[in-house]
Design an enzyme around this catalytic site. Structure first.
Site, mmCIF file in Angstrom:
data_model
loop_
_atom_site.group_PDB
_atom_site.id
_atom_site.type_symbol
_atom_site.label_atom_id
_atom_site.label_comp_id
_atom_site.label_asym_id
_atom_site.label_seq_id
_atom_site.Cartn_x
_atom_site.Cartn_y
_atom_site.Cartn_z
ATOM 1 N N HIS A 63 0.840 -1.255 0.087
ATOM 2 C CA HIS A 63 -0.068 -0.005 0.064
ATOM 3 C C HIS A 63 0.827 1.074 -0.081
ATOM 4 C CE1 HIS A 63 -3.686 -2.387 0.329
ATOM 5 N NE2 HIS A 63 -3.404 -2.494 1.741
ATOM 6 N N LYS A 107 -19.116 -6.615 1.145
ATOM 7 C CA LYS A 107 -19.984 -6.458 0.113
ATOM 8 C C LYS A 107 -19.574 -6.739 -1.302
ATOM 9 C CE LYS A 107 -23.777 -3.871 1.785
ATOM 10 N NZ LYS A 107 -24.814 -2.757 1.877
ATOM 11 N N GLY A 108 -18.314 -6.258 -1.512
ATOM 12 C CA GLY A 108 -17.788 -6.412 -2.956
ATOM 13 C C GLY A 108 -18.485 -5.919 -3.870
ATOM 14 N N PHE A 166 -14.212 -8.956 6.087
ATOM 15 C CA PHE A 166 -13.222 -8.411 5.046
ATOM 16 C C PHE A 166 -13.660 -8.403 3.811
ATOM 17 C CE2 PHE A 166 -9.953 -8.702 1.960
ATOM 18 C CZ PHE A 166 -8.969 -7.948 2.585
ATOM 19 N N PHE A 217 -16.040 -12.996 -5.874
ATOM 20 C CA PHE A 217 -16.361 -12.772 -4.462
ATOM 21 C C PHE A 217 -17.015 -13.765 -3.736
ATOM 22 C CE2 PHE A 217 -18.981 -10.743 -1.414
ATOM 23 C CZ PHE A 217 -18.144 -9.668 -0.627
HETATM 24 S S1 PPS Z 1 -6.910 -4.130 2.024
HETATM 25 O O1 PPS Z 1 -7.242 -4.817 3.266
HETATM 26 O O2 PPS Z 1 -6.555 -2.789 1.804
HETATM 27 O O3 PPS Z 1 -5.992 -5.229 1.346
HETATM 28 O O4 PPS Z 1 -8.344 -4.352 1.209
HETATM 29 P P1 PPS Z 1 -8.669 -4.454 -0.374
HETATM 30 O O5 PPS Z 1 -8.287 -6.047 -0.593
HETATM 31 O O6 PPS Z 1 -7.782 -3.471 -1.025
HETATM 32 O O7 PPS Z 1 -10.115 -4.211 -0.560
HETATM 33 C C1 PPS Z 1 -11.203 -4.945 -0.069
HETATM 34 C C2 PPS Z 1 -12.400 -4.734 -0.425
HETATM 35 O O8 PPS Z 1 -12.165 -5.554 -1.702
HETATM 36 C C3 PPS Z 1 -13.421 -6.348 -1.820
HETATM 37 N N1 PPS Z 1 -13.140 -7.741 -2.489
HETATM 38 C C4 PPS Z 1 -13.576 -8.108 -3.792
HETATM 39 N N2 PPS Z 1 -14.642 -7.349 -4.531
HETATM 40 C C5 PPS Z 1 -15.316 -7.894 -5.487
HETATM 41 N N3 PPS Z 1 -14.731 -9.371 -5.715
HETATM 42 C C6 PPS Z 1 -13.477 -9.970 -4.975
HETATM 43 N N4 PPS Z 1 -13.300 -11.175 -5.299
HETATM 44 C C7 PPS Z 1 -13.481 -9.294 -3.843
HETATM 45 N N5 PPS Z 1 -12.281 -9.668 -2.685
HETATM 46 C C8 PPS Z 1 -12.479 -8.577 -1.944
HETATM 47 C C9 PPS Z 1 -13.838 -6.451 -0.345
HETATM 48 O O9 PPS Z 1 -15.121 -7.013 -0.257
HETATM 49 C C10 PPS Z 1 -13.590 -4.888 0.224
HETATM 50 O O10 PPS Z 1 -14.532 -4.246 -0.349
HETATM 51 P P2 PPS Z 1 -16.032 -3.897 0.442
HETATM 52 O O11 PPS Z 1 -16.944 -2.799 -0.253
HETATM 53 O O12 PPS Z 1 -15.630 -3.470 1.885
HETATM 54 O O13 PPS Z 1 -16.922 -5.148 0.388
#
Ligand code: PPS
Length: 349
Positions: free
Chosen positions: A159, A308-309, A305, A279
């Site tokens: 990051h 919602k994605g 973690f 997701f």
């Molecule tokens: S971190 O902790 O900074 O590494 O987080 P990061 O991985 O950058 O971001 C986490 C958000 O990404 C979503 N996420 C996904 N979205 C769609 N598809 C997949 N496969 C996926 N994997 C992780 C995760 O849900 C977090 O977003 P939010 O909006 O909180 O759901």
């Protein structure tokens, strides 16, 4: 006397007054925080013990680094890259271990208390460390050494912004830079900072948004991070990916990544990657973090973690007044940089 890092940044401890204010809403700040001048990056003081090691880190041409401001979709891209390079036929037994172990975050030692461990223990990373780095001292940085001794091709996460990484970093290694619409990113970060013990954020959503815009949260300021990468977007070793584009058409983005890293996967293998990193699949496989790192009740409420994605969840969090304020902040900065965010609708996971 002020400390100067190899990157040229001067380390400036934050004021007692600022700390006293922030400590009330966020536990992390109890460990002491510094700003790196001139960019203003805000990190725990312990980061300065590892900053030069990271700046001198020997990246290889076979590495792929996932780089992003937190909550931009870093983990999704890490899992995609690891699957493309280590598990395209979905047969690798290591695939069920935490992605954070297969693809460590190079700067995570900054969350340790200086002895290689944070308040919550190292959640399995120390066993991984002993396995991959026999005879090495965790006090020299468990995560930075884990990155060093990962089997090739290494998928490394960071990051950190470009200005804290080695000057020849982009010439040596391939970098996938993830970016996400800022309001959705802030929402995701707000929930994460609430349920992670290390942060234990207890303030309101509105003040979180303002702290983000005022560069008072860990990893801020946001705009210079994006700007430094956006300016390099035509570099052949930098591949820029919008989270919203992945949500809209994952196969299209996977084909581009396949070409960028030279993985030469077949269409069937790309389908495997898409399915394994959806997701739903990632959420079913479970949290990439270790139990003990989070406050259970808060995590249950927020969704954890893999929360919602989606794109557009900001609509469920912002008042119209705050939305207007943030949109103005986004528009003026994005125009200055020349980047256009894909706002996304409210697609479901
Ligand atoms: S971190 O902790 O900074 O590494 O987080 P990061 O991985 O950058 O971001 C986490 C958000 O990404 C979503 N996420 C996904 N979205 C769609 N598809 C997949 N496969 C996926 N994997 C992780 C995760 O849900 C977090 O977003 P939010 O909006 O909180 O759901």
């Amino acid at each position: 006397m002020s400390v100067r890092l190899r990157s040229g940044h001067v380390v400036e401890p934050v004021s007692e007054e600022w700390l006293a204010k922030m400590e009330k809403i966020q536990k992390l700040y109890n460990h002491g925080m510094v700003r790196l001048i001139p960019d203003g990056w805000l990190y725990p003081t312990v980061f300065t013990n590892f900053a030069d090691k990271i700046y001198n880190f020997k990246f290889k041409s076979s590495d792929v680094v996932v780089m992003a401001v937190p909550k931009s979709g870093t983990t999704w891209m890490q899992e995609i890259l690891w699957t493309m390079l280590h598990n395209p036929d979905l047969k690798n037994p290591l695939a069920n271990t935490s992605i954070f172990m297969r693809s460590p975050d190079i700067e995570s030692d900054m969350f340790a208390d200086g002895k290689g461990r944070g308040d919550e223990g190292s959640g399995g990373f120390d066993q991984m460390f002993q396995f991959l780095c026999p005879g090495k001292d965790p006090e020299d940085g468990m995560f930075v050494q884990l990155c060093e001794f990962l089997p090739d091709p290494r998928i490394i996460k960071t990051h950190l912004p470009l200005s804290l990484l080695p000057p020849d970093y982009l010439d040596k290694t391939k970098v996938v830079y993830m970016v996400r619409e800022p309001k959705d990113l802030i929402v995701s970060m707000y929930h994460f900072f609430r349920f992670m013990k290390i942060f234990s954020y207890t303030g309101s959503f509105d003040s979180f948004v303002r702290h983000f815009m005022d560069n008072d949260l860990l990893y801020t300021p946001y705009w210079p991070h994006v700007k430094m990468a956006w300016e390099k977007r035509d570099h052949p070793n930098l591949h820029f990916v919008f989270y919203e584009d992945m949500k809209a058409d994952i196969m299209k983005e996977l084909r581009k990544v396949n070409e960028f890293i030279g993985a030469n996967l077949t269409e069937q293998q790309l389908e495997n990657v898409a399915q394994h990193t959806s997701f739903t699949s990632m959420r079913e496989r479970g949290e990439p973090l270790m139990e003990g790192f989070w406050i259970s009740e808060v995590k249950e409420k927020s969704g954890g973690f893999f929360r919602k994605g989606t794109t557009g969840d900001w609509k469920n969090h912002f008042s119209s007044e705050l939305e207007e304020e943030v949109n103005h902040w986004i528009e003026s900065n994005a125009t200055d940089i020349g980047i256009t965010f894909k706002c996304g609708g409210s697609s479901s996971g």
